[in-house]
Design an enzyme around this catalytic site. Structure first.
Site, PDB file in Angstrom:
ATOM      1  N   ASP A   1     -59.303  88.488  39.266  1.00  0.00           N
ATOM      2  CA  ASP A   1     -60.763  88.577  39.313  1.00  0.00           C
ATOM      3  C   ASP A   1     -61.235  89.932  38.779  1.00  0.00           C
ATOM      4  O   ASP A   1     -62.430  90.140  38.582  1.00  0.00           O
ATOM      5  CB  ASP A   1     -61.222  88.416  40.777  1.00  0.00           C
ATOM      6  CG  ASP A   1     -62.374  87.449  40.909  1.00  0.00           C
ATOM      7  OD1 ASP A   1     -62.728  86.814  39.887  1.00  0.00           O
ATOM      8  OD2 ASP A   1     -62.930  87.327  42.014  1.00  0.00           O
TER       9      ASP A   1
ATOM     10  N   GLN B   1     -62.260  84.679  47.374  1.00  0.00           N
ATOM     11  CA  GLN B   1     -63.603  84.151  47.105  1.00  0.00           C
ATOM     12  C   GLN B   1     -64.649  84.983  47.861  1.00  0.00           C
ATOM     13  O   GLN B   1     -64.567  85.152  49.080  1.00  0.00           O
ATOM     14  CB  GLN B   1     -63.675  82.674  47.525  1.00  0.00           C
ATOM     15  CG  GLN B   1     -64.982  81.993  47.150  1.00  0.00           C
ATOM     16  CD  GLN B   1     -65.204  81.913  45.635  1.00  0.00           C
ATOM     17  OE1 GLN B   1     -64.302  81.591  44.868  1.00  0.00           O
ATOM     18  NE2 GLN B   1     -66.419  82.227  45.205  1.00  0.00           N
TER      19      GLN B   1
ATOM     20  N   LYS C   1     -61.822  75.774  40.910  1.00  0.00           N
ATOM     21  CA  LYS C   1     -60.771  76.633  40.346  1.00  0.00           C
ATOM     22  C   LYS C   1     -59.406  75.955  40.483  1.00  0.00           C
ATOM     23  O   LYS C   1     -58.595  75.960  39.554  1.00  0.00           O
ATOM     24  CB  LYS C   1     -60.784  78.001  41.039  1.00  0.00           C
ATOM     25  CG  LYS C   1     -61.994  78.833  40.611  1.00  0.00           C
ATOM     26  CD  LYS C   1     -62.343  79.974  41.545  1.00  0.00           C
ATOM     27  CE  LYS C   1     -63.682  80.580  41.110  1.00  0.00           C
ATOM     28  NZ  LYS C   1     -64.221  81.566  42.065  1.00  0.00           N
TER      29      LYS C   1
END
Ligand code: NAP
Length: 291
Positions: free
Chosen positions: A121, A98, A54
């Site tokens: 996200d 994450q 990322k």
């Protein structure tokens, strides 16, 4: 082979090119550089690799990236205060925690702290709640399911009125993919580990999204002729012809399914590249929302 291959790598590259152009225009106009902050807790090799890729994508697209790493034994308070600090940092456009977090941490409490405007996200309860409600718009949609829908649209596959079957109901893939399909007027069946007669249900699917993490479980004779098959699964399969001794395969038996389906994503090179492309798109959008 009857199925048209859905080239996720090429489609993701188009998305990334669009994002890079958008970033360049912002910077040329003197606006802030979109910046993604990732939060990694612990040392899981897969999570470390995802976070690194990322950061690399941000660099390639001209965006900023901040990589925060806490030890595996970090306390709930430490993780929460890091998220609060990133919320307050005006140079941060988007925050990605994450997952999975180490099991001693309360994931729900961490995710609900992420500011809705930085929730690239799409996993904060407000964004997911809006996705689940008719007539409400989330600011961000979770990246992998959004990538699946993008691929269907790009291939001109009709979603409205289609019978869609989603295998898996996880918070990050199966459930938001199902909600997105419903919001696009598909008739959706959500399957999980307690579903009975799975092959018969899958045989009804005009659109199949498989996200169960079971190596090649969906067989060719489960697929309705001409169906669109989106395979999210990423599973490692022993393969002595490879240097590493294994290769990446999906939840669908590709060799069988490609002889029946109308469209199919390969693994790798299907959904995988779309996830990061959608994350980059969301990060640019976050910067625009915060202007
Ligand atoms: P997950 O959290 O483990 O969820 C798996 C889901 O599959 C659960 O809902 C589970 O049912 C269901 N399931 C498990 N075994 C089943 C069976 N035999 N029959 C029917 N349903 C079954 O997994 P995930 O995070 O959603 O990920 C799914 C797959 O997608 C994995 O291979 C993962 O690596 C991959 N993935 C890929 C990307 C990408 O970018 N390409 C991104 C994320 C995930 P229950 O709810 O009843 O337990």
């Amino acid at each position: 082979m009857t199925a048209k291959l859905i080239d996720g790598k090429a489609i993701a590259q188009e998305v990334r090119d669009g994002v890079a152009a958008g970033v360049a225009m912002r910077v040329a106009a003197g606006k802030s550089k979109p910046t993604l902050a990732t939060v990694l807790v612990g040392n899981r090799p897969d999570s470390s690799a995802y976070v690194a890729s990322k950061g690399k994508a941000c660099q390639e697209l001209g965006m900023g990236s901040i990589s925060e790493h806490l030890p595996a034994n970090a306390t709930q308070e430490q993780v929460e205060s890091l998220v609060k600090r990133l919320n307050a940092d005006s140079t941060v456009s988007g925050i990605l925690v994450q997952l999975p977090l180490p099991s001693h941490l309360n994931e729900e409490r961490v995710l609900q702290l992420v500011s809705i405007e930085k929730d690239v996200d799409g996993l904060s309860p407000i964004n997911i709640g809006r996705l689940a409600q008719k007539g409400r718009e989330p600011l961000f949609v979770p990246c992998t399911p959004n990538g699946c829908i993008y691929l269907l649209d790009k291939m001109g596959i009709q979603i409205e009125g289609a019978n869609a079957v989603v295998l898996g109901r996880s918070n990050i893939v199966g459930m938001p993919a199902s909600l997105l399909l419903v919001s696009r007027n598909a008739t959706v069946t959500i399957c999980h580990s307690c579903t009975k007669n799975l092959p018969d249900i899958v045989r009804q699917a005009d659109i199949l999204i498989a996200a169960i993490g079971k190596t090649e479980m969906v067989r060719g004779d489960w697929i309705k002729p001409d169906a669109a098959v989106i395979d999210v699964g990423m599973n490692s399969k022993p393969d002595s012809t490879k240097k590493s001794g294994h290769r990446l395969v999906g939840d669908v038996n590709f060799e069988e399914a490609k002889e029946v389906a109308g469209f199919i994503t390969p693994v790798p090179g299907g959904v995988g590249p779309m996830t990061i492309a959608m994350l980059m798109k969301n990060t640019l959008r976050a910067a625009e929302i915060q202007d």
